[in-house]
Design a protein around this motif. Sequence first.
Motif, PDB file in Angstrom:
ATOM      1  N   LEU A 100      -0.001  -5.951   0.736  1.00  0.00           N
ATOM      2  CA  LEU A 100      -0.981  -4.929   0.358  1.00  0.00           C
ATOM      3  C   LEU A 100      -1.230  -3.962   1.518  1.00  0.00           C
ATOM      4  CD1 LEU A 100      -4.008  -5.494  -1.825  1.00  0.00           C
ATOM      5  CD2 LEU A 100      -4.381  -4.347   0.324  1.00  0.00           C
ATOM      6  N   THR A 101      -1.339  -4.497   2.722  1.00  0.00           N
ATOM      7  CA  THR A 101      -1.601  -3.665   3.898  1.00  0.00           C
ATOM      8  C   THR A 101      -0.409  -2.774   4.228  1.00  0.00           C
ATOM      9  OG1 THR A 101      -3.108  -5.351   4.755  1.00  0.00           O
ATOM     10  CG2 THR A 101      -2.282  -3.731   6.335  1.00  0.00           C
ATOM     11  N   ILE A 102       0.798  -3.308   4.105  1.00  0.00           N
ATOM     12  CA  ILE A 102       1.999  -2.496   4.358  1.00  0.00           C
ATOM     13  C   ILE A 102       2.083  -1.346   3.359  1.00  0.00           C
ATOM     14  CG2 ILE A 102       4.530  -2.521   4.261  1.00  0.00           C
ATOM     15  CD1 ILE A 102       4.310  -5.428   5.453  1.00  0.00           C
ATOM     16  N   ILE A 105      -0.517   1.202   4.345  1.00  0.00           N
ATOM     17  CA  ILE A 105      -0.065   2.014   5.475  1.00  0.00           C
ATOM     18  C   ILE A 105       0.892   3.092   4.981  1.00  0.00           C
ATOM     19  CG2 ILE A 105       1.349   2.014   7.580  1.00  0.00           C
ATOM     20  CD1 ILE A 105       0.161  -0.788   8.193  1.00  0.00           C
ATOM     21  N   TYR A 106       1.848   2.693   4.147  1.00  0.00           N
ATOM     22  CA  TYR A 106       2.852   3.628   3.640  1.00  0.00           C
ATOM     23  C   TYR A 106       2.221   4.740   2.800  1.00  0.00           C
ATOM     24  CZ  TYR A 106       6.905   5.425   1.126  1.00  0.00           C
ATOM     25  OH  TYR A 106       7.858   6.242   0.586  1.00  0.00           O
ATOM     26  N   THR A 107       1.293   4.388   1.920  1.00  0.00           N
ATOM     27  CA  THR A 107       0.775   5.367   0.961  1.00  0.00           C
ATOM     28  C   THR A 107      -0.419   6.160   1.470  1.00  0.00           C
ATOM     29  OG1 THR A 107      -0.586   3.686  -0.097  1.00  0.00           O
ATOM     30  CG2 THR A 107       1.572   4.097  -1.058  1.00  0.00           C
ATOM     31  N   VAL A 108      -1.254   5.570   2.311  1.00  0.00           N
ATOM     32  CA  VAL A 108      -2.519   6.200   2.691  1.00  0.00           C
ATOM     33  C   VAL A 108      -2.599   6.524   4.179  1.00  0.00           C
ATOM     34  CG1 VAL A 108      -5.048   5.902   2.725  1.00  0.00           C
ATOM     35  CG2 VAL A 108      -3.712   4.984   0.821  1.00  0.00           C
ATOM     36  N   HIS A 109      -2.154   5.620   5.031  1.00  0.00           N
ATOM     37  CA  HIS A 109      -2.444   5.728   6.459  1.00  0.00           C
ATOM     38  C   HIS A 109      -1.329   6.335   7.308  1.00  0.00           C
ATOM     39  CE1 HIS A 109      -6.106   3.428   5.852  1.00  0.00           C
ATOM     40  NE2 HIS A 109      -5.396   2.591   5.116  1.00  0.00           N
ATOM     41  N   TRP A 110      -0.118   6.358   6.791  1.00  0.00           N
ATOM     42  CA  TRP A 110       1.015   6.884   7.546  1.00  0.00           C
ATOM     43  C   TRP A 110       0.963   8.405   7.539  1.00  0.00           C
ATOM     44  CZ3 TRP A 110       3.801   3.963  10.606  1.00  0.00           C
ATOM     45  CH2 TRP A 110       5.028   4.418  11.079  1.00  0.00           C
ATOM     46  N   LEU A 136      -5.797   0.723  12.502  1.00  0.00           N
ATOM     47  CA  LEU A 136      -6.565  -0.419  11.998  1.00  0.00           C
ATOM     48  C   LEU A 136      -5.755  -1.298  11.044  1.00  0.00           C
ATOM     49  CD1 LEU A 136      -9.301  -1.651  12.476  1.00  0.00           C
ATOM     50  CD2 LEU A 136     -10.198  -0.290  10.597  1.00  0.00           C
ATOM     51  N   PRO A 137      -5.053  -0.748  10.056  1.00  0.00           N
ATOM     52  CA  PRO A 137      -4.250  -1.635   9.216  1.00  0.00           C
ATOM     53  C   PRO A 137      -3.134  -2.340   9.986  1.00  0.00           C
ATOM     54  CG  PRO A 137      -3.997   0.655   8.508  1.00  0.00           C
ATOM     55  CD  PRO A 137      -5.055   0.628   9.552  1.00  0.00           C
ATOM     56  N   LEU A 141      -2.480  -6.385  10.262  1.00  0.00           N
ATOM     57  CA  LEU A 141      -1.184  -7.058  10.088  1.00  0.00           C
ATOM     58  C   LEU A 141      -0.919  -8.046  11.227  1.00  0.00           C
ATOM     59  CD1 LEU A 141       1.349  -4.332   8.886  1.00  0.00           C
ATOM     60  CD2 LEU A 141       0.582  -6.346   7.651  1.00  0.00           C
ATOM     61  N   VAL A 142      -1.183  -7.614  12.435  1.00  0.00           N
ATOM     62  CA  VAL A 142      -0.969  -8.484  13.590  1.00  0.00           C
ATOM     63  C   VAL A 142      -1.932  -9.669  13.545  1.00  0.00           C
ATOM     64  CG1 VAL A 142      -1.092  -8.597  16.116  1.00  0.00           C
ATOM     65  CG2 VAL A 142      -0.002  -6.639  15.007  1.00  0.00           C
TER      66      VAL A 142
END
Length: 168
Positions: A100-102, A105-110, A136-137, A141-142
């Motif tokens: 979900l986080t990846i 990141i791809y759709t919203v945060h990148w 933050l995302p 993940l880390v």
Amino acid sequence: MKKTSSLFTGYQKVVTSLNSINDLLPPLLLRLILAYEFWEAGIMKFNEENWFNQLDFPFPFNLFSSDQLWVASTWFEIIGAAALLLGLSTRFFTFSLMILTIVAIYTVHWPGEWHTLAELGKGFTITDNGFGNFKLPLIYLVMLMPLLFGGAGKWSLDYALNQICKSE
């Protein structure tokens, strides 16, 4: 020489003490903070209108409607947060929340567009100033990785259930 030996012995005692709580406190603290963050995000989605129709999702998520993705992400965040809090099916929900986080990141945060690593680096921030905001995302993940690879720790339902199964 005696002073060095006693310092080393003192250091070994500290390390032994830290190792004795390694399976207790760190996984619990990770679970608590991540549960809070995913709960907050899920409840926010639960109380808002769907804004996913404005996003371009990667394959295979683009095969679903924005409404289906909105509901799925909302409930994965809420149920995943509760599972992390309890330490129940931790590895499954950790992996799910990582996916979900990846996707987030791809759709919203990148960043929408970048040509150099320096431009991409401008998106490694908490607030979006036109360059994305994936810091933050990425931190989440880390933080999820030790739970995926190491499990929920001894203060969890996963551990308690495992102990029950071993005793039978």
